[in-house]
Write a protein that holds these residues in place. Structure first.
Motif, PDB file in Angstrom:
ATOM      1  N   VAL A 181      -1.018  -6.199   7.894  1.00  0.00           N
ATOM      2  CA  VAL A 181      -0.640  -4.694   7.985  1.00  0.00           C
ATOM      3  C   VAL A 181      -0.545  -5.104   9.767  1.00  0.00           C
ATOM      4  O   VAL A 181      -0.952  -5.702  10.660  1.00  0.00           O
ATOM      5  CB  VAL A 181      -2.223  -4.073   8.261  1.00  0.00           C
ATOM      6  N   PHE A 202      -1.487   5.016   4.199  1.00  0.00           N
ATOM      7  CA  PHE A 202      -1.818   4.584   4.780  1.00  0.00           C
ATOM      8  C   PHE A 202      -1.774   5.379   5.914  1.00  0.00           C
ATOM      9  O   PHE A 202      -1.341   6.701   6.466  1.00  0.00           O
ATOM     10  CB  PHE A 202      -0.307   4.053   5.596  1.00  0.00           C
ATOM     11  N   TYR A 232       0.915  -0.777  -0.231  1.00  0.00           N
ATOM     12  CA  TYR A 232       0.130  -0.047   0.258  1.00  0.00           C
ATOM     13  C   TYR A 232       0.839   1.444  -0.187  1.00  0.00           C
ATOM     14  O   TYR A 232       1.497   1.405   0.817  1.00  0.00           O
ATOM     15  CB  TYR A 232      -1.011   0.077   1.275  1.00  0.00           C
ATOM     16  N   PHE A 281      -6.415   3.078   3.678  1.00  0.00           N
ATOM     17  CA  PHE A 281      -5.504   2.987   2.566  1.00  0.00           C
ATOM     18  C   PHE A 281      -5.883   4.260   1.412  1.00  0.00           C
ATOM     19  O   PHE A 281      -5.882   3.529   0.427  1.00  0.00           O
ATOM     20  CB  PHE A 281      -5.997   2.024   1.759  1.00  0.00           C
TER      21      PHE A 281
END
Length: 256
Positions: free
Chosen positions: A213, A54, A51, A236
């Motif tokens: 995560v 964040f 990602y 995200f």
């Protein structure tokens, strides 16, 4: 009655056929010879899949002598590569930090209180490693005094781990980082500055929107827990405003 003889070669072929039919993988898992190979493997595994932005909040729980001394709620946002904005206890407090251009800017009551060069090892190994070219990540790791020629494998919280920066578990003072061998994300980062060892555990990984995560980070200094971070309200964003990471805009920046 005719007897059937199986030669040595025939036995080998029979065994290979049996292993193949049962679905066993004969090739061993890859073993990394050095940290350079580990960094390249991390980049190859998650390039284009990690990602790039964040956003989250966290409970910051401070400890002293094993006792909780303070709790706050922080707001944070990351954008690749190397951009991190943290607000301590709400935007209106005027307190926080910005990490950008391998520097850290500290603010008190919306005023710049200090600036210094700093490569953030957690930002580098949790996020940037999947976006920067491996050569750039390796250069930054060298600046963090992590010896990429040292590597070994061990167990960490029930999973196989690769350790870069040390040769064996007895070395808990050298700057080093630990990576999940299968999933290739960071588990632990140790840094040594002037004889003081900081040990950071990146824990409780969860799958959120198809992304891995970490939801807890524990900071220890010379073996004593000083801070525990618990993440929540994680998301995200598809994009971020780069002006949020410009120190000149600290007081006016809002992303919520």
């Amino acid at each position: 009655m005719k007897k059937h003889l199986i030669t040595g070669g025939g036995i080998l072929l029979l065994c290979l056929s049996l292993f193949s039919s049962l679905g066993f993988a004969l090739a061993p898992k890859p073993t990394y010879k050095n940290g350079t190979e580990v960094v390249k493997a991390m980049y190859k595994r998650w390039q284009g899949k990690w990602y790039p932005n964040f956003q989250f909040e966290q409970r910051a729980i401070f400890y002293e002598n094993g006792q909780v001394t303070k709790e706050e709620v922080w707001q944070e946002i990351y954008s690749q590569p190397g951009l991190l904005h943290i607000r301590f206890d709400g935007f209106e407090s005027g307190n926080g930090v910005i990490f950008a251009q391998d520097s850290v800017y500290r603010f008190q009551e919306n005023q710049l209180a200090g600036k210094m060069p700093q490569i953030h090892p957690l930002v580098l190994l949790s996020f940037d490693v999947y976006f920067l070219k491996p050569e750039e990540t390796i250069s930054k790791l060298n600046q963090l005094n992590i010896d990429l020629n040292k590597v070994y494998e061990t167990d960490w919280q029930g999973r196989k781990a690769i350790v870069v920066g040390a040769n064996n578990p007895a070395d808990s003072s050298s700057s080093q980082f630990w990576i999940d061998k299968e999933r290739l994300y960071v588990l632990r980062v140790l840094t040594n500055s002037k004889g003081s060892t900081r040990d950071v555990e990146i824990n409780n990984y969860q799958m959120l929107e198809d992304y891995w995560v970490a939801t807890e980070i524990i900071f220890k200094t010379n073996g004593e827990t000083t801070l525990r971070e618990e993440y929540f309200n994680m998301s995200f964003p598809k994009s971020t405003d780069k002006s949020w990471f410009d120190p000149k805009n600290f007081s006016s920046t809002r992303w919520q």
